[in-house]
Design an enzyme around this catalytic site. Structure first.
Site, mmCIF file in Angstrom:
data_model
loop_
_atom_site.group_PDB
_atom_site.id
_atom_site.type_symbol
_atom_site.label_atom_id
_atom_site.label_comp_id
_atom_site.label_asym_id
_atom_site.label_seq_id
_atom_site.Cartn_x
_atom_site.Cartn_y
_atom_site.Cartn_z
ATOM 1 N N ALA A 181 21.836 -50.232 -6.689
ATOM 2 C CA ALA A 181 22.684 -50.148 -5.489
ATOM 3 C C ALA A 181 23.608 -51.357 -5.387
ATOM 4 C CB ALA A 181 21.796 -50.039 -4.249
ATOM 5 N N HIS A 186 10.974 -46.058 9.862
ATOM 6 C CA HIS A 186 9.589 -46.511 9.641
ATOM 7 C C HIS A 186 9.253 -47.805 10.381
ATOM 8 C CE1 HIS A 186 9.372 -44.085 5.589
ATOM 9 N NE2 HIS A 186 9.370 -43.318 6.660
#
Ligand code: OAD
Length: 288
Positions: free
Chosen positions: A272, A160
């Site tokens: 995470a 992106h």
């Protein structure tokens, strides 16, 4: 559930788009699907660690959740302060920019200053370490903050774009300096057009080379990780299913369920920054 392949496209180009589902139906589907998820682990199964430690090729897809512990807010979490009343999907389109370029520039300027202050967190650092442990390791990211590279990851595919770069809205060329006249957004030194961040907006075509690399990494890996992504923005959201179709073991790491959760071979529920360092330690300790 709607399925869009990474290779789906319009006139040869692949466009960025959001999977729209009414929030209530998405929640109901997820509740039903989660009940049927067998491999919902808080600890790593020893077989999984053995297979991972022996894998030749690993691909990882990351999303905004991986940078959350660095203080960069995710997209679908509440926006803070000033920006609370705006929906990020309404700010990240060419139409939004045409309508109100100042608003869009300022929203990105706000994200850019958050990113400038942010440091890689234990999730970024663990992924950079993991890259060194496998013959092939591809990190595909939807994040535009460059934190994977700051952590030391080398093989990063930015799907992106990157928020630290600026380009001309008319010409599409990257611009590294311009005259500060106080105008917002500033103007392109070459053509006088408006400058914008070098990121991919909704309804815009995806970068071809990066898509190609991501598709190849996905199709050829033994193990595929989907980490900190809501899997609602396509084409990136199709990659975990593509990996599964190609025969990879697919692992999701996320504190929340996603539309992909029920298809994952393993789901590690947690942030995470907690799960990845533990995983790294286990891979290392399972090797001679
Ligand atoms: P989202 O904001 O849609 O989703 C963030 C995901 O991260 C959610 O599933 C959260 O549950 C999860 N999450 C939150 N904190 C976490 C943590 N500490 N550890 C792990 N997971 C955590 O972000 P993306 O899926 O990245 O596009 O969104 C995809 C794209 O949509 C973005 O790249 C952006 C966008 O709008 C562009 O800017 C072009």
């Amino acid at each position: 559930m709607q399925e869009i392949k990474a290779s789906d496209g319009v006139k040869g180009n692949i466009f960025l788009r959001l999977f729209h589902a009414p929030a209530s139906s998405l929640r109901e589907n997820l509740a039903i699907e989660l009940l049927s998820v067998q491999n919902h682990w808080m600890n790593f199964p020893p077989d999984f660690i053995r297979n991972l430690a022996a894998a030749k090729s690993v691909a990882v897809l990351t999303g905004a959740g991986v940078s959350a512990e660095s203080g960069v807010p995710t997209f679908r979490d509440a926006q803070s302060g000033l920006w609370a009343k705006y929906n990020p999907e309404d700010l990240a389109t060419p139409d939004a920019f045409r309508r109100d370029p100042r608003l869009v520039w300022e929203w990105y300027a706000w994200r850019r200053q958050l990113v400038a202050k942010a440091k890689p967190n234990p999730a970024h650092l663990a992924l950079a370490e993991m890259e060194k442990l496998f013959p092939q390791f591809r990190l595909i990211t939807q994040n535009v903050d460059g934190l994977h590279q700051s952590a030391g990851s080398r093989n990063v595919i930015e799907l992106h774009g990157n928020i630290t770069r600026t380009k001309c809205f008319n010409e599409g060329t990257v611009v590294s300096s311009w005259k500060e006249t106080g105008e917002v957004p500033p103007k392109c030194p070459n053509c006088g057009g408006l400058l914008r961040p070098d990121v991919v907006w909704f309804e815009e075509p995806m970068p071809e080379a990066e898509m190609e690399l991501a598709a190849r990494a996905t199709a050829t890996c033994d193990i595929f990780f989907s980490i900190g992504t809501s899997t609602v923005v396509f084409p990136a959201a199709a990659l975990p299913s593509e990996a599964k179709r190609s025969g990879a073991t697919v692992v999701e790491i996320n504190p929340q369920p996603t539309p992909f959760t029920a298809q994952a071979d393993f789901v590690f529920t947690g942030t995470a920054g907690i799960v990845l360092p533990k995983l790294l330690a286990q891979i290392k300790s399972s090797r001679p």
